[in-house]
Design a protein around this motif. Sequence first.
Motif, PDB file in Angstrom:
ATOM      1  N   GLY C 206       5.068  33.520  29.610  1.00 22.41           N
ATOM      2  CA  GLY C 206       3.811  32.868  30.160  1.00 22.41           C
ATOM      3  C   GLY C 206       3.726  32.585  31.713  1.00 22.41           C
ATOM      4  N   ALA C 207       4.685  32.687  32.430  1.00 22.71           N
ATOM      5  CA  ALA C 207       4.525  32.305  33.978  1.00 22.71           C
ATOM      6  C   ALA C 207       4.051  33.588  34.677  1.00 22.71           C
ATOM      7  CB  ALA C 207       5.882  31.986  34.436  1.00 22.71           C
ATOM      8  N   SER C 208       3.308  33.216  35.647  1.00 26.83           N
ATOM      9  CA  SER C 208       2.765  34.116  36.776  1.00 26.83           C
ATOM     10  C   SER C 208       3.929  34.571  37.713  1.00 26.83           C
ATOM     11  CB  SER C 208       1.606  33.720  37.500  1.00 26.83           C
ATOM     12  OG  SER C 208       1.903  32.415  38.367  1.00 26.83           O
ATOM     13  N   TYR C 209       3.728  35.605  38.370  1.00 24.02           N
ATOM     14  CA  TYR C 209       4.640  35.758  39.599  1.00 24.02           C
ATOM     15  C   TYR C 209       4.931  34.498  40.475  1.00 24.02           C
ATOM     16  CZ  TYR C 209       7.159  38.669  43.023  1.00 24.02           C
ATOM     17  OH  TYR C 209       8.285  39.264  43.584  1.00 24.02           O
ATOM     18  N   TRP C 210       3.861  33.944  40.906  1.00 23.98           N
ATOM     19  CA  TRP C 210       4.061  32.636  41.639  1.00 23.98           C
ATOM     20  C   TRP C 210       4.722  31.563  40.889  1.00 23.98           C
ATOM     21  CZ3 TRP C 210       4.675  29.646  45.473  1.00 23.98           C
ATOM     22  CH2 TRP C 210       4.069  28.365  45.370  1.00 23.98           C
ATOM     23  N   GLN C 211       4.532  31.420  39.848  1.00 25.27           N
ATOM     24  CA  GLN C 211       5.326  30.474  38.821  1.00 25.27           C
ATOM     25  C   GLN C 211       6.712  30.887  38.806  1.00 25.27           C
ATOM     26  OE1 GLN C 211       2.543  30.252  35.701  1.00 25.27           O
ATOM     27  NE2 GLN C 211       2.309  28.260  36.001  1.00 25.27           N
ATOM     28  N   TYR C 212       7.125  32.036  38.734  1.00 24.21           N
ATOM     29  CA  TYR C 212       8.312  32.655  38.785  1.00 24.21           C
ATOM     30  C   TYR C 212       9.266  32.390  39.952  1.00 24.21           C
ATOM     31  CZ  TYR C 212      11.948  36.138  39.698  1.00 24.21           C
ATOM     32  OH  TYR C 212      13.132  36.721  40.240  1.00 24.21           O
ATOM     33  N   TRP C 213       8.524  32.295  40.986  1.00 23.82           N
ATOM     34  CA  TRP C 213       8.960  32.211  42.370  1.00 23.82           C
ATOM     35  C   TRP C 213       9.220  30.724  42.366  1.00 23.82           C
ATOM     36  CZ3 TRP C 213      11.893  34.318  45.990  1.00 23.82           C
ATOM     37  CH2 TRP C 213      11.951  35.715  45.894  1.00 23.82           C
ATOM     38  N   ARG C 214       8.308  29.927  41.885  1.00 29.08           N
ATOM     39  CA  ARG C 214       8.195  28.472  42.353  1.00 29.08           C
ATOM     40  C   ARG C 214       9.354  27.873  41.282  1.00 29.08           C
ATOM     41  NH1 ARG C 214       8.794  24.076  42.026  1.00 29.08           N
ATOM     42  NH2 ARG C 214       7.334  22.167  41.817  1.00 29.08           N
ATOM     43  N   TYR C 215       9.579  28.252  40.113  1.00 25.85           N
ATOM     44  CA  TYR C 215      10.409  27.503  39.246  1.00 25.85           C
ATOM     45  C   TYR C 215      11.751  28.210  38.968  1.00 25.85           C
ATOM     46  CZ  TYR C 215       6.254  24.883  37.812  1.00 25.85           C
ATOM     47  OH  TYR C 215       5.276  24.114  37.981  1.00 25.85           O
ATOM     48  N   VAL C 216      11.692  29.527  39.336  1.00 27.55           N
ATOM     49  CA  VAL C 216      13.163  30.175  38.967  1.00 27.55           C
ATOM     50  C   VAL C 216      13.644  30.885  40.244  1.00 27.55           C
ATOM     51  CG1 VAL C 216      14.108  32.135  37.638  1.00 27.55           C
ATOM     52  CG2 VAL C 216      12.256  30.824  36.736  1.00 27.55           C
ATOM     53  N   ALA C 217      13.086  31.700  41.024  1.00 29.19           N
ATOM     54  CA  ALA C 217      13.800  32.244  41.927  1.00 29.19           C
ATOM     55  C   ALA C 217      13.958  31.691  43.166  1.00 29.19           C
ATOM     56  CB  ALA C 217      12.717  33.608  42.360  1.00 29.19           C
ATOM     57  N   LEU C 218      13.216  30.724  43.548  1.00 31.69           N
ATOM     58  CA  LEU C 218      13.362  29.677  44.706  1.00 31.69           C
ATOM     59  C   LEU C 218      14.516  28.890  44.496  1.00 31.69           C
ATOM     60  CD1 LEU C 218      10.132  29.372  46.817  1.00 31.69           C
ATOM     61  CD2 LEU C 218      12.216  30.516  47.310  1.00 31.69           C
ATOM     62  N   PRO C 219      14.188  28.160  43.287  1.00 27.10           N
ATOM     63  CA  PRO C 219      15.440  27.136  43.061  1.00 27.10           C
ATOM     64  C   PRO C 219      16.863  27.901  43.006  1.00 27.10           C
ATOM     65  CG  PRO C 219      13.551  26.668  41.572  1.00 27.10           C
ATOM     66  CD  PRO C 219      13.524  28.134  42.246  1.00 27.10           C
ATOM     67  N   ILE C 220      16.986  29.197  42.383  1.00 29.82           N
ATOM     68  CA  ILE C 220      18.124  30.009  42.308  1.00 29.82           C
ATOM     69  C   ILE C 220      18.557  30.326  43.847  1.00 29.82           C
ATOM     70  CG2 ILE C 220      19.339  32.118  41.692  1.00 29.82           C
ATOM     71  CD1 ILE C 220      17.454  31.885  39.293  1.00 29.82           C
ATOM     72  N   LEU C 221      17.703  30.381  44.779  1.00 27.51           N
ATOM     73  CA  LEU C 221      18.080  31.206  45.989  1.00 27.51           C
ATOM     74  C   LEU C 221      18.196  29.891  47.203  1.00 27.51           C
ATOM     75  CD1 LEU C 221      15.683  34.172  46.429  1.00 27.51           C
ATOM     76  CD2 LEU C 221      18.221  34.216  46.194  1.00 27.51           C
ATOM     77  N   TRP C 222      17.678  28.828  46.967  1.00 31.42           N
ATOM     78  CA  TRP C 222      17.609  27.652  48.012  1.00 31.42           C
ATOM     79  C   TRP C 222      19.058  27.291  48.585  1.00 31.42           C
ATOM     80  CZ3 TRP C 222      19.567  22.884  48.938  1.00 31.42           C
ATOM     81  CH2 TRP C 222      19.950  22.153  47.866  1.00 31.42           C
ATOM     82  N   PRO C 223      20.044  27.307  47.543  1.00 35.39           N
ATOM     83  CA  PRO C 223      21.381  27.075  48.200  1.00 35.39           C
ATOM     84  C   PRO C 223      21.846  28.159  49.397  1.00 35.39           C
ATOM     85  CG  PRO C 223      21.506  26.711  45.990  1.00 35.39           C
ATOM     86  CD  PRO C 223      20.181  27.423  46.167  1.00 35.39           C
ATOM     87  N   ALA C 224      21.537  29.519  48.866  1.00 42.44           N
ATOM     88  CA  ALA C 224      21.938  30.344  49.862  1.00 42.44           C
ATOM     89  C   ALA C 224      20.963  30.426  51.196  1.00 42.44           C
ATOM     90  CB  ALA C 224      21.735  31.709  49.160  1.00 42.44           C
ATOM     91  N   ILE C 225      19.563  30.284  50.778  1.00 41.56           N
ATOM     92  CA  ILE C 225      18.968  30.131  52.176  1.00 41.56           C
ATOM     93  C   ILE C 225      19.136  28.955  53.079  1.00 41.56           C
ATOM     94  CG2 ILE C 225      16.347  30.018  52.739  1.00 41.56           C
ATOM     95  CD1 ILE C 225      15.619  31.156  50.122  1.00 41.56           C
ATOM     96  N   VAL C 226      19.268  27.767  52.292  1.00 37.37           N
ATOM     97  CA  VAL C 226      19.337  26.869  53.366  1.00 37.37           C
ATOM     98  C   VAL C 226      20.964  27.028  53.758  1.00 37.37           C
ATOM     99  CG1 VAL C 226      20.073  24.151  53.268  1.00 37.37           C
ATOM    100  CG2 VAL C 226      18.023  25.021  52.141  1.00 37.37           C
ATOM    101  N   GLY C 227      21.934  27.107  53.087  1.00 35.17           N
ATOM    102  CA  GLY C 227      23.223  27.281  53.555  1.00 35.17           C
ATOM    103  C   GLY C 227      23.147  28.343  54.849  1.00 35.17           C
ATOM    104  N   THR C 228      22.707  29.576  54.572  1.00 35.09           N
ATOM    105  CA  THR C 228      22.565  30.693  55.464  1.00 35.09           C
ATOM    106  C   THR C 228      22.104  30.038  56.855  1.00 35.09           C
ATOM    107  OG1 THR C 228      22.468  32.279  53.920  1.00 35.09           O
ATOM    108  CG2 THR C 228      22.144  33.216  56.258  1.00 35.09           C
ATOM    109  N   THR C 229      21.092  29.332  56.719  1.00 31.93           N
ATOM    110  CA  THR C 229      20.213  28.718  57.729  1.00 31.93           C
ATOM    111  C   THR C 229      21.139  27.875  58.462  1.00 31.93           C
ATOM    112  OG1 THR C 229      17.950  29.027  56.616  1.00 31.93           O
ATOM    113  CG2 THR C 229      18.100  27.469  58.571  1.00 31.93           C
TER     114      THR C 229
END
Lengths: 371, 261, 303
Positions: C206-229
């Motif tokens: 039932g999730a929209s594309y935005w909700q997918y990014w908000r709840y799934v993709a970004l939480p999965i990516l954030w260690p990599a994003i913050v770490g690389t920064t």
Amino acid sequence: MAFLDLSDVRKNYGPNTVVHKFDLDVERGEFVSFLGPSGCGKTTTLRMVAGFEVPTAGAIRIDGRDITRLRPNQRNVGMVFQSYALFPNMTVADNVAFGLKIANKPSSEIKARVEEMLNIIKLPHLGGRYPYQLSGGQQQRVALARALAIKPQVLLLDEPLSALDAKIRVSLREEIRSLQRSLGITTIYVTHDQEEALSMSDRIVVMNEGRVEQIGTPFEIYNHPRTRFVASFVGTLNILKGKVVDPAAGKIVIDGQELFASKRIAHLQAGEACSAALRPEAASLHQSELQEAAKIASAFGRESGPRNRMVGTIEEVSFLGSVVRIRVRFKENAVSLDTFNNPNTTPPARGMQVTVSFAREDLLVLEGAEG
Amino acid sequence: MKQQKIGSWIAIIIGTLYFVVPLIGTFEFSLRMRRGEYSFDAYRVVFADPRFQATFGYSTLMALLTIAVGVLIVVPTSYWIQLRLPKLRPLVEFITLMPLVIPAIVIVFGYLRLYNTSSILPLTGSAHSTDLLLVFSYVALALPYMYRAVDTGMRAIDVRVLTEAAENLGARWPTILFRVILPNVRAAILSGAFLTFATVIGEFTMASLLNRPAFGPYLQLIGANRAYEPAALAVIAFLVTWACMGLINVVGHGKQIKAAP
Amino acid sequence: MAQEGQALSQASAPPARTVQLGQNAWAWIGVSPFFIFALMFLILPTLYLVIGAFQDAQGNFTLVNVAQLFTQASIRSAYWISIKISVASAVIGGLFGFALAYAAVIGGLPQWLRPTLMTFSGVASQFAGVPLAFAFLATLGRTGLVTTLLVMLFDFNIYSTGFNLLSFWGLTLTYLYFQIPLMILIITPALDGLRREWREASEILGASYWQYWRYVALPILWPAIVGTTLLLFANSFGAIATAYALTGSSLNIVTILLYAQIRGDVLHDQNLGYALALGMIVITGLSNGAYIWLRARSDRWQR
């Protein structure tokens, strides 16, 4: 009117047709399997029901509602993927709760439903774990719970067991089926494993190269395959090539030996090439030294009518445990047949002359025999 | 989905502008030496400058020595870690990451204090020993890249099985290392080597503080004193970097083809 | 794995002890050059500076040098400017690098764009140091191409707006030339690690594309994003060549201050110089350590 209804559904990718005219009515609470080799269009059809692919033509209806062009998130369908596809950043409980949270359900209701689902899949104590801390079988059960938590109208399973070990596969197969029965949820199950399809389904859709080959109950599919493809894909089948002698009498000749088939072959011409199918468990062996084995084997065969007999030479003997599989060669053709293992007799030797017998109704002359 | 595509295009276009405009600007600037018309005068001046030839040659030599020393240190280490001393792996990986953690300028500062003329090991005492120190400093700089490349290559082949097979056939370990293992990780070593070359060739900090006549300090000197030559040099440096990266792709691609069954 | 290895070596140890020892001796000899090298050219030089930072000129223990890092105005401002530039170039480079990687991997753009972007990023991430400074001088310097074109075409002089290539924003803009590609190179594999099934599973729940990014993709990516920064931060914090070639010694960042100190003891205190180096190690060490920690976290998820 059927609960889930696919009518004249087609799918092309550019010039390639991956699904030809697909028609299927699934009753409420029915368990239907799509069975076929990889690339046969079964997964594409499932994904059209899920909404990940849009059909090129045709319509898909659930409970009378046309969902052909709805987005996946508006369909109220549950799906379980081959690779589990659990969200790795969430605990088991959060995974199961995901669909309910998206639907803005009150948190008390979510909590109760998650607990209920974890109990159903018998993992009530693992709610706080992360997916990477679970075994494959546990992950797939959680995926099932996640799909069912939103109370979908239809459950779709895309080869859910093929990433798992053989033993877990069998136990989880039974678990899925009993869960499906108790919830009464309409289910489509995609698999390339005929044993899975036969043991779980109410009905099976056998597909090949984008076409539906046969739709029927497991009993029908296994015992009365309509096409050569179905016959060869479902079970280990012997295919014998021969010629029609007398269509009216059902008489054919294979490697110079005359045989009768019970199934009507009146539509074929005398002299026309044909092929016939024979199941390994339907035939029995006769040879003086093998009387014991033959008796045992024939006790399980169906001795109802007059039997066909063929003489040949034993080419190969494979010991498979409870069963000994023996291949007998005639000339062009050979048949494999199964006898039960008997610890008191030695298995027959290669090169031995034997007679193979089988009931007339077990010799199935197939449609599309030329292939 | 459509909005997403438009957003992606906007990002790519801005990115392309940001990355390409300075290259065009630099190239254009490098052609401006002759008044009123475009010419390659700046390049002619640069190539005719004996200091360019000398420093570029010196840096090339340093880079080659760095690669040689780096390979000699990294390959046996990675091999033995894989084969017999897996417990040392975390320690070795930590050490190879140190040059990323400690800035180059700090490392060279340490060298200057530790190996000055009044120390036990006065490496900065003569030109040749300072060259040696410069090579070691470059090996340190390149260590993370070199080790990563070689270690990935070693893991891709089954070192243990290859070694045991060779031992079975009666080979001793120098033979194993040089005739069995090295040829199989050659692509990985070459990738590491080109990356090292690209890093070392224009390196400024180490060479400048160790007072060696390298290409990096020469670039800096020209930059401070001339107008158009720096742009020409930047174009040349960009082409050298591009060549190194291109060679890595070529080598890596060859390896992929070989690895596919 | 480790247990298995132990069991194996225990099982085979008694009959073949001498052979085992001999083989391991070769192994130790094989790795010894690495450890000697690490000791001589990484560990001891660093230790020398770290110890020196806590000593006075007579070699007695003191905290005065470290304290001076915070009290001496020129040092404090050097650190502050370095940190500001590094934060700005890391955050902007991180965001924009992520946007470009996203566009190439997920954005639905033509296939050829991705390898082109990756190859170019490989080159540009290495194209740092002195030549990079030249490139930006030739482009955005007072007589650079873009500067003159803007004046000619729009009668607009960017230098009249207070922009200066030799300033904070000028240096940040220049650093982005290697920061963005570095982000692209490191974050692309992480984006590839986002499995299609995660998006599909969230969509069918039932999730929209935005909700997918908000709840799934970004939480999965954030260690990599913050770490690389954080890695980008350390990367620009320790950089000197570009800044030095661009601004000479006019911009007071900590690497340039340290360079001057090494060359001519501008602080008139050797041990304060060591403390300056120690401060840099601490800052880059912390951000790299956080990077490694976050990376391990995201790897664990992506198995």
